[in-house]
Design an enzyme around this catalytic site. Structure first.
Site, PDB file in Angstrom:
ATOM      1  N   LYS A  12       0.850  -1.204   0.000  1.00 47.05           N
ATOM      2  CA  LYS A  12       0.000   0.000   0.000  1.00 47.05           C
ATOM      3  C   LYS A  12       0.872   1.235   0.000  1.00 47.05           C
ATOM      4  O   LYS A  12       2.041   1.199   0.421  1.00 47.05           O
ATOM      5  CB  LYS A  12      -0.940   0.035   1.213  1.00 47.05           C
ATOM      6  CG  LYS A  12      -0.279   0.135   2.599  1.00 47.05           C
ATOM      7  CD  LYS A  12       0.129   1.526   3.050  1.00 47.05           C
ATOM      8  CE  LYS A  12       0.784   1.533   4.431  1.00 47.05           C
ATOM      9  NZ  LYS A  12       1.625   2.660   4.730  1.00 47.05           N
ATOM     10  N   ASP A 140      -2.133  -1.385  10.538  1.00 46.14           N
ATOM     11  CA  ASP A 140      -2.314  -1.324   9.082  1.00 46.14           C
ATOM     12  C   ASP A 140      -3.104  -2.515   8.531  1.00 46.14           C
ATOM     13  O   ASP A 140      -3.442  -2.525   7.346  1.00 46.14           O
ATOM     14  CB  ASP A 140      -0.945  -1.305   8.373  1.00 46.14           C
ATOM     15  CG  ASP A 140      -0.342   0.099   8.334  1.00 46.14           C
ATOM     16  OD1 ASP A 140      -1.093   1.079   8.490  1.00 46.14           O
ATOM     17  OD2 ASP A 140       0.880   0.187   8.135  1.00 46.14           O
TER      18      ASP A 140
HETATM   19  O1  C5P Z   1      -0.077  -1.239  15.281  1.00 46.67           O
HETATM   20  P1  C5P Z   1       1.348  -1.353  14.976  1.00 46.67           P
HETATM   21  O2  C5P Z   1       2.001  -2.517  15.662  1.00 46.67           O
HETATM   22  O3  C5P Z   1       1.642  -1.342  13.504  1.00 46.67           O
HETATM   23  O4  C5P Z   1       2.022  -0.033  15.537  1.00 46.67           O
HETATM   24  C1  C5P Z   1       3.393   0.051  15.783  1.00 46.67           C
HETATM   25  C2  C5P Z   1       3.680   1.304  16.571  1.00 46.67           C
HETATM   26  O5  C5P Z   1       3.522   2.464  15.731  1.00 46.67           O
HETATM   27  C3  C5P Z   1       2.784   1.577  17.741  1.00 46.67           C
HETATM   28  O6  C5P Z   1       3.235   0.893  18.885  1.00 46.67           O
HETATM   29  C4  C5P Z   1       2.893   3.080  17.898  1.00 46.67           C
HETATM   30  O7  C5P Z   1       4.103   3.428  18.525  1.00 46.67           O
HETATM   31  C5  C5P Z   1       2.995   3.551  16.473  1.00 46.67           C
HETATM   32  N1  C5P Z   1       1.675   3.909  15.913  1.00 46.67           N
HETATM   33  C6  C5P Z   1       1.054   5.071  16.342  1.00 46.67           C
HETATM   34  N2  C5P Z   1      -0.180   5.408  15.829  1.00 46.67           N
HETATM   35  C7  C5P Z   1      -0.774   4.645  14.905  1.00 46.67           C
HETATM   36  C8  C5P Z   1      -0.158   3.471  14.441  1.00 46.67           C
HETATM   37  C9  C5P Z   1       1.074   3.134  14.962  1.00 46.67           C
HETATM   38  O8  C5P Z   1       1.577   5.794  17.183  1.00 46.67           O
HETATM   39  N3  C5P Z   1      -1.963   5.012  14.413  1.00 46.67           N
END
Ligand code: C5P
Length: 320
Positions: A12, A140
């Site tokens: 994406k 994501d």
């Molecule tokens: O959800 P995911 O594991 O992909 O997110 C990784 C990190 O990215 C989260 O722990 C956070 O620090 C950051 N993040 C965020 N806001 C989001 C998505 C991710 O701060 N909307």
């Protein structure tokens, strides 16, 4: 034995990414228009073996125990709650999407694994549970259940498909990924440290994102050519641009060099470091990719990282 299930797991890009603010739970609220690409990984899932397994060809996505596709299978099994109907699966992944690059390859693999596992088992989860399982795997992942352009809000769990989306012939897109892995949490932390974006630029990003989402959801959608015409404003509509440039030295210089050399606006996907440029067609993007690879090979274009950047020409939307 049922036939193996095969899935395209698209990369994406974020055409816009407005960070609305921190939420106090370690995540940030977003307003982002995301589109799947024709380019992606390929996943084959079959009922096989005594435990779930994963075999990877192509790029190295890291240790299997951290792999989101395997975790997606386990999460789907747990959500179904009946182990007799969910025998172990063998996953074979042809990994082409650069890892930790802002292209959500691991998340797309997870969404593909979730769908493929359910199909291999011949079972289903209601859409709300599927969405919850996807969100539990990563911010994501829910986007990939939409199967097309979508507005992504909250931390990523609120996904609104934007239909009809991009109409007419699909625009081409050139991706340049420096050989530097970028950590999403570190980019968000740098964003917070820098005191976020200035109010004016945050408002502009938000307005661009809202406007694009509206255009893609209008009755007649947005023509590919009109999307390409908007590349200038889209290329600045990512609130993580400054933070990603802090974490990847020379990324800003690469963006400037690409803008000059391509004569086109250059945007950032997600938390980077992948940079993108839009073209009328995949063929046009492929011509630009050839020129860039030549420039890299002859030392005419420098990029961060110990190795040459990955340069990919593909198109927005659609499967391979
Ligand atoms: O959800 P995911 O594991 O992909 O997110 C990784 C990190 O990215 C989260 O722990 C956070 O620090 C950051 N993040 C965020 N806001 C989001 C998505 C991710 O701060 N909307």
């Amino acid at each position: 034995m049922p036939e193996p299930v095969e899935r395209h797991a698209p990369a994406k890009v974020n055409l816009t990414l407005a960070v609305l603010g921190g939420r106090g739970d370690g995540f940030h609220d977003l307003h982002s228009v995301m589109v799947p690409l024709a380019f992606g990984d390929r996943l084959v899932v079959a009922i096989e073996g005594a435990v779930d397994s994963l075999e990877v060809d192509g790029l190295d996505p890291g240790p299997n125990e951290d792999n989101l596709a395997l975790r997606a299978v386990a999460a789907a099994r747990a959500a179904l709650g009946d182990p007799s109907r969910t025998p172990p699966l063998a996953l074979r992944l042809d990994k082409r999407i650069p890892v930790a690059a802002g292209l959500a390859g691991g998340s797309s693999d997870a969404a593909a694994a979730l769908a493929a596992a359910l199909e291999a088992w011949g079972v289903d989860l209601d859409p709300a549970t599927r969405q919850l399982v996807a969100a539990s795997l990563g911010s994501d992942v829910p986007f990939f259940l939409a199967g097309g352009p979508a507005l992504v809000e909250g931390r990523g769990e609120r996904v609104t498909p934007l239909r009809p989306g991009i109409v007419g012939s699909p625009p081409g897109i050139l991706l340049v990924t420096p050989a530097v892995r970028s950590s999403t949490p570190a980019v968000f932390a740098a964003f917070d440290l820098a005191g976020a974006a200035t109010p004016a630029s945050a408002a502009a990003t938000r307005a661009t994102s809202v406007h694009l989402a509206e255009e893609l959801a209008r009755d007649h959608g947005l023509r590919g050519a009109d999307l390409v015409d908007r590349a200038g404003v889209l290329s600045t509509a990512n609130d993580l641009l400054a933070a990603s440039a802090v974490l990847v030295p020379r990324l800003a210089a690469l963006r400037t060099a690409l803008r000059r050399r391509l004569g086109r606006p250059v945007g950032l996907s997600g938390s980077g470091p992948t940079l993108w440029a839009l073209y009328p067609s995949e063929t046009d993007a492929a011509v630009a990719a050839t020129v860039l690879r030549e420039a890299v090979a002859t030392g005419g274009l420098e990029a961060p990282g110990a190795e040459a950047p990955t340069i990919i020409a593909t198109s927005i939307g659609g499967a391979e």
